[in-house]
Motif scaffolding. Structure first.
Motif, short mmCIF file in Angstrom:
data_model
loop_
_atom_site.label_atom_id
_atom_site.label_comp_id
_atom_site.label_asym_id
_atom_site.label_seq_id
_atom_site.Cartn_x
_atom_site.Cartn_y
_atom_site.Cartn_z
N PHE A 101 0.66 -1.19 0.02
CA PHE A 101 0.09 0.03 -0.12
C PHE A 101 0.83 1.18 0.10
O PHE A 101 2.03 1.28 0.69
CB PHE A 101 -1.05 -0.18 1.21
N GLY A 102 0.46 2.37 -1.06
CA GLY A 102 1.32 3.29 -0.95
C GLY A 102 2.47 3.41 -2.03
O GLY A 102 3.09 4.25 -2.66
N ALA A 103 2.69 2.22 -2.59
CA ALA A 103 3.60 2.11 -3.73
C ALA A 103 3.02 2.47 -4.99
O ALA A 103 1.99 2.44 -5.33
CB ALA A 103 3.71 0.52 -4.09
N GLY A 104 3.99 3.42 -5.43
CA GLY A 104 3.75 4.25 -6.57
C GLY A 104 3.00 5.45 -6.46
O GLY A 104 2.34 6.22 -7.29
N PHE A 105 2.76 5.84 -5.18
CA PHE A 105 1.87 7.00 -4.73
C PHE A 105 2.96 8.01 -4.16
O PHE A 105 4.01 7.51 -3.74
CB PHE A 105 0.81 6.85 -3.57
N GLN A 106 2.61 9.33 -4.02
CA GLN A 106 3.37 10.51 -3.39
C GLN A 106 2.59 10.95 -2.32
O GLN A 106 1.67 11.73 -2.59
CB GLN A 106 3.82 11.33 -4.49
N PRO A 107 3.15 11.01 -1.09
CA PRO A 107 2.18 11.37 0.06
C PRO A 107 2.08 12.82 -0.07
O PRO A 107 0.80 13.29 0.36
CB PRO A 107 3.12 10.90 1.22
N GLU A 108 2.86 13.84 -0.56
CA GLU A 108 2.94 15.15 -0.88
C GLU A 108 1.86 15.74 -1.86
O GLU A 108 1.22 16.78 -1.87
CB GLU A 108 4.08 15.79 -0.93
N MET A 112 -6.17 13.12 -6.20
CA MET A 112 -6.63 13.47 -7.38
C MET A 112 -5.10 13.37 -8.28
O MET A 112 -5.00 12.65 -9.45
CB MET A 112 -7.30 14.70 -7.85
N GLU A 113 -4.06 14.12 -7.80
CA GLU A 113 -2.99 14.20 -8.44
C GLU A 113 -2.29 12.69 -8.44
O GLU A 113 -1.64 12.35 -9.57
CB GLU A 113 -1.87 15.00 -7.77
N ASN A 114 -2.41 11.91 -7.55
CA ASN A 114 -1.99 10.50 -7.51
C ASN A 114 -2.70 9.60 -8.27
O ASN A 114 -2.20 8.52 -8.61
CB ASN A 114 -1.92 9.94 -5.89
N ILE A 115 -3.81 9.81 -8.69
CA ILE A 115 -4.74 9.15 -9.59
C ILE A 115 -4.02 9.17 -10.92
O ILE A 115 -3.75 8.06 -11.64
CB ILE A 115 -6.15 9.38 -9.65
N PHE A 116 -3.74 10.46 -11.30
CA PHE A 116 -3.04 10.52 -12.60
C PHE A 116 -1.49 9.89 -12.48
O PHE A 116 -1.09 9.43 -13.79
CB PHE A 116 -2.89 11.95 -13.20
N LEU A 117 -0.60 10.09 -11.53
CA LEU A 117 0.61 9.59 -11.42
C LEU A 117 0.39 8.11 -11.38
O LEU A 117 1.08 7.45 -12.30
CB LEU A 117 1.21 10.03 -10.11
N ASN A 118 -0.27 7.49 -10.68
CA ASN A 118 -0.54 6.11 -10.61
C ASN A 118 -0.74 5.46 -12.00
O ASN A 118 -0.52 4.37 -12.11
CB ASN A 118 -1.31 5.52 -9.49
N GLY A 119 -1.92 5.85 -12.39
CA GLY A 119 -2.32 5.70 -13.67
C GLY A 119 -1.37 5.50 -14.72
O GLY A 119 -1.16 4.64 -15.58
#
Length: 255
Positions: A101-108, A112-119
């Protein structure tokens, strides 16, 4: 369509070695000084040892074992996050991994921004992500938090967002690492329903879990790892029974 007797995942004598310093260092600076002076003694730890296996189209395949057995390392090798130290990995199909959990995500960044990053990390274009955005938000049910930084999310919220992104597209191969370890029962039921839909539509699903009841009721076959060694592979009931017998014997011997 791939014949049912052709594997979508094949591992041939796969081993993964990690190297760690024998001594403990109080800071990275201390480690760097000793390392540059060639004074750091390293210890080899084999997370996987000569693992060979095949998984076939449409299977729901479980990986079981104690913490530290090498389960997550196995999924990382299959998702190509890690390269094996030895051996060969052959994958036929696009892999959608949902690992730690959290792999590929940026906590800061915001949800919404993480949706585009992870996608994007999963191989989707910005246009494709926008097309699926409403579906992702609907499944995750994080509307009031979606513009908040991810560091403010609970582990359950991160899990909901990660699962919603990874499964917004029909995956050919879906890798799930302890997806049911966090979150409420309603979330788990939604995840299971989506997984069953993918399975009905021909996806191959590989699941790491400690939930043996789910393994025996949902999966076709299973694999048991112990300290990186493949101990058993076959029908879920056979593997689960062998694993439980081993665990019970170990617990008895410690009493």
């Amino acid at each position: 369509m791939m014949p049912q007797n052709s594997s979508v995942i094949q591992l041939e004598n796969v081993s993964v070695r990690y190297r760690a310093p024998v001594e403990r260092f109080h800071s990275f600076k201390d480690f760097a000084i000793q390392f540059m002076s060639n004074k750091v003694r390293m210890h080899d730890f084999w997370a996987l040892r000569d693992v060979s296996m095949s998984i076939y189209p449409g299977e729901m395949f479980a990986v079981i074992g104690k913490n530290g057995a090498g389960k997550t390392t196995l999924l990382k090798v299959i998702s190509r996050v890690l390269s094996p130290t030895k051996g060969r990995v052959v994958i036929h199909g696009q892999v959608a991994p949902l690992l730690e959990f959290g792999a590929g995500f940026q906590p800061e960044l915001t949800g919404m921004e993480n949706i585009f990053l992870n996608g994007t990390l999963l191989g989707h274009t910005q246009k494709e992500i926008k097309t699926h955005l409403e579906e992702i938000l609907h499944f995750a049910q994080l509307d009031e938090f979606i513009d908040a930084p991810l560091r403010k999310y609970s582990s359950g919220m991160v899990a909901r967002l990660g699962f919603a992104i990874a499964t917004s597209w029909q995956p050919e191969i879906l890798l799930l690492d302890e997806i049911f370890a966090v979150g409420d029962e309603a979330f788990k039921a939604k995840c299971l329903a989506r997984i069953e839909t993918f399975r009905s539509n021909g996806s191959t699903i590989m699941l790491v879990t400690h939930n043996l009841a789910m393994v025996t009721s949902k999966c076709d076959r299973a694999l048991w790892l112990e300290k990186g060694i493949l101990m058993s592979i076959g029908t879920v009931q056979t593997v689960a029974d062998t694993y439980l017998q081993f665990v019970n014997q170990n617990n008895t011997s410690k009493e």
